[in-house]
Enzyme design. Structure first.
Site, PDB file in Angstrom:
ATOM      1  N   ASP A 120       4.568   0.463  -2.630  1.00 54.12           N
ATOM      2  CA  ASP A 120       3.202   0.202  -2.175  1.00 54.12           C
ATOM      3  C   ASP A 120       3.222  -0.006  -0.655  1.00 54.12           C
ATOM      4  O   ASP A 120       3.879  -0.924  -0.156  1.00 54.12           O
ATOM      5  CB  ASP A 120       2.659  -1.048  -2.885  1.00 54.12           C
ATOM      6  CG  ASP A 120       1.248  -1.381  -2.444  1.00 54.12           C
ATOM      7  OD1 ASP A 120       0.414  -0.481  -2.428  1.00 54.12           O
ATOM      8  OD2 ASP A 120       0.997  -2.545  -2.090  1.00 54.12           O
ATOM      9  N   THR A 153      -3.003   2.968   0.854  1.00 54.30           N
ATOM     10  CA  THR A 153      -2.414   2.171   1.941  1.00 54.30           C
ATOM     11  C   THR A 153      -1.327   2.945   2.675  1.00 54.30           C
ATOM     12  O   THR A 153      -1.146   2.764   3.876  1.00 54.30           O
ATOM     13  CB  THR A 153      -1.816   0.861   1.382  1.00 54.30           C
ATOM     14  OG1 THR A 153      -0.943   1.183   0.306  1.00 54.30           O
ATOM     15  CG2 THR A 153      -2.898  -0.060   0.887  1.00 54.30           C
ATOM     16  N   THR A 154      -0.603   3.819   1.959  1.00 51.05           N
ATOM     17  CA  THR A 154       0.421   4.639   2.619  1.00 51.05           C
ATOM     18  C   THR A 154      -0.238   5.804   3.351  1.00 51.05           C
ATOM     19  O   THR A 154       0.100   6.107   4.498  1.00 51.05           O
ATOM     20  CB  THR A 154       1.429   5.177   1.577  1.00 51.05           C
ATOM     21  OG1 THR A 154       1.931   4.084   0.816  1.00 51.05           O
ATOM     22  CG2 THR A 154       2.576   5.896   2.239  1.00 51.05           C
ATOM     23  N   ASP A 446      -3.872  -2.197  -7.900  1.00 50.28           N
ATOM     24  CA  ASP A 446      -4.417  -1.062  -7.141  1.00 50.28           C
ATOM     25  C   ASP A 446      -5.411  -0.276  -7.991  1.00 50.28           C
ATOM     26  O   ASP A 446      -6.497   0.075  -7.532  1.00 50.28           O
ATOM     27  CB  ASP A 446      -3.284  -0.121  -6.688  1.00 50.28           C
ATOM     28  CG  ASP A 446      -2.505  -0.695  -5.512  1.00 50.28           C
ATOM     29  OD1 ASP A 446      -2.835  -1.820  -5.095  1.00 50.28           O
ATOM     30  OD2 ASP A 446      -1.573  -0.032  -5.032  1.00 50.28           O
TER      31      ASP A 446
END
Length: 586
Positions: A120, A153-154, A446
């Protein structure tokens, strides 16, 4: 150091030291200090390496503005430091992108050397202690993405890193940063409009909407540890979110982790589970419970004055003090019982004497409930946390239909079913170890975040690199129509967008150049739905594969990454403050 172009008139030998005086200046462009020696009675020609010009015979002292240990980097050096830091952070997390992304092990240096295994992006970046200021900007946008929509998020960090990589090439060709920023803004708006034209919204059709939610949940989970059982967990997540009836408050969904069994044994339970045991001699089952949730001291053997001393001349006096303490506790318990409750949940310890009194009154007393658990219990049962009990009418009690003890694996827990807040539920995660469970919880969180956002904003797009290809195609067309240097920045934006499907393919061990060129050809056809299918290792139809993403997530990635890249591009100076010195207290 003697200045390289100092000349002493016609006389080549320098005069005696007694006839010299020196003037020094510090070049602001971080060049070394030059000492210029010249006699007062001779003409002198000085050429300095700095933009400042010196005149002979005029003494000048330039003081440093910053403290000794402070430092500053200007112009090209500052911009390069920003670019390098941001690109390093993007390169760090880009191997975790996509369904075949790899995990990272994060080991703390604190006591116990705690280990976290995760892919994550937000969790990885939160754990890093970053020194580069530009890298901190990317860490912050990753956290903001996690808080706002939960997923991507990445992607947001990788896209910002690629934008800066392209911007670096443009800056090297002498294009001004503000021109690049202007081009990026035009490209971002064009990319967003391209997506808006292709979104699907099935909110009116309940069955199709549920199918969309399942697809989004499975796409989100396919890059996580839960990818092997993604149908099972997608169903858990969708059921839990649909109970919220449109709310984005995930407080009502509790996640409990219990080692043992396999991930497939995880289940959704309606109601609330508190990770505590029922005490000895207390009722094991209560129907139509009235619950008082409290945070109060229930111990008798402590005089509540710090550092108090009591002097007595006989043991009978000690017995009297103990008796008074007991009487005081009995009165407090009577006040609590007067609320007409049959379950008392306390944040703090309950000692043997009050527990005995509660058991005699047929009241279930639960002690030392953790704070998050007690706050959530108050929320879902409709009660409030109390700390004084003199006015029963002002205390709001919680209600539920049944309280009973259940077993999960080897552990006993207390189950509250039929709670007042009907949307409350508990997801119990089972797994081989704490590391697996922690990562499973992050993955599920998530999915829950994305689904709760999608229930509110029901616009859906396809996944698998399809959105980036659609955006890149429109941005390329905009670049052709745009005159001037901005067109170079718009083209660079398009190349940065294509980096995401390229990285997804590279992480899966596929030939990214071949796949991206095939996708380009496919996307020139009308109504194309082609994307990268990493399972078969080829270009596939995203509608058939059921790969969908939330529009809100993609939009947040696009806008956050562009704004972060803009902010870093504007930098032309980095000033590092001098560290504070400890005062010598001796």
């Amino acid at each position: 150091m003697l200045n390289r172009s100092t000349r002493y008139g016609t006389d080549r030998t320098p005069p005696a030291p007694s006839r010299l005086f020196a003037t020094a200046f510090f070049a602001l462009s971080r060049r070394p200090i030059s000492f210029l020696f010249f006699p007062p009675d001779r003409s002198v020609r000085v050429t300095a390496d700095s933009p400042l010009q010196l005149r002979a015979g005029l003494p000048m002292a330039v003081h440093r503005i910053l403290k000794d240990e402070a430092s500053e980097e200007k112009g090209e050096r500052a911009r390069m430091a920003s670019f390098v830091g941001a690109m390093a952070i993007a390169d760090l997390v880009k191997t975790t992108l996509g369904p075949k992304g790899m995990d990272k092990i994060l080991q703390s240096t604190g006591r116990g050397h705690q280990v976290t295994v995760t892919n994550d992006g937000a969790t990885i970046l939160k754990s890093l202690h970053v020194d580069n200021p530009a890298a901190k900007v990317l860490v912050d946008i990753s956290k903001a993405q996690d808080d706002e929509v939960g997923d991507g998020t990445t992607s947001v960090v990788v896209l910002a890193g690629e934008l800066l990589r392209e911007a670096e090439k443009l800056v090297a060709t002498k294009i001004h940063p503000m021109t690049i920023i202007s081009g990026f803004r035009m490209a971002a708006e064009c990319a967003r409009n391209a997506l808006l034209q292709k979104v699907m919204d099935n909110k009116a059709d309940a069955e199709k909407f549920m199918s969309d939610l399942m697809k989004i949940a499975m796409t989100t989970l396919s890059s996580k540890i839960l990818s092997q059982d993604k149908e099972h967990f997608a169903k858990l997540a969708v059921d839990a979110v649909m109970r919220l009836k449109g709310s984005t408050d995930l407080e009502a969904i509790q996640i409990i982790k219990k080692p043992g069994g396999s991930l497939k044994d995880s289940f959704l339970d309606e109601g609330f589970i508190l990770d505590k045991k029922i005490g000895i001699g207390q009722p094991r089952r209560i129907e139509n419970a009235k619950i008082l949730v409290a945070n109060t001291a229930m111990d008798t053997d402590k005089v509540k004055i710090y550092g108090a001393r009591v002097r007595v001349d006989s043991m009978s006096k000690v017995a009297e003090i103990e008796g008074a303490e007991k009487e005081k506790m009995r009165e407090k318990v009577q006040k609590i019982i007067a609320h007409g409750i049959n379950c008392f949940v306390n944040r703090q310890l309950i000692y043997n004497f009050p527990e005995e009194l509660f058991a005699d009154a047929g009241i279930l007393a639960i002690e030392h409930a953790d704070f998050e658990g007690i706050e959530r219990l108050a929320l879902v049962t409709g009660g409030e946390i109390a700390s004084t009990f003199d006015n029963p009418e002002s205390v709001k009690l919680g209600h539920c239909k049944l309280i009973e003890e259940i077993m999960i694996g080897e552990d006993k827990l207390i189950h509250f079913s039929g709670v007042e807040m009907g949307q409350a539920c508990t997801i119990v995660l089972r797994g081989a170890s704490h590391h697996v469970l922690d990562e499973a919880e992050r993955s599920l969180h998530d999915a829950l975040c994305v689904l709760s956002q999608t229930v509110n904003d029901s616009r859906v797009i396809l996944g698998g690199g399809w959105p980036e290809m659609v955006m890149a195609k429109d941005v390329d067309e905009l670049a052709r129509r745009t005159p001037g240097k901005k067109s170079h920045a718009i083209e660079a934006f398009s190349r940065a967008l294509l980096a995401i499907p390229t990285i997804i393919a590279d992480n899966a061990g596929l030939d990214s150049a071949e796949l991206i060129s095939q996708l380009h050809a496919e996307h020139h056809k009308e109504g194309c739905t082609a994307g990268i299918d990493v399972i078969s290792g080829s270009v596939g139809d995203m509608v058939e594969r059921g790969i969908s993403e939330s529009f809100k997530v993609k939009q947040a990635i696009l806008l956050s990454a562009t704004e972060a890249a803009e902010m870093i591009l504007r930098v032309d100076e980095i000033i590092t403050c001098a560290p504070r010195k400890r005062e010598d207290r001796m």
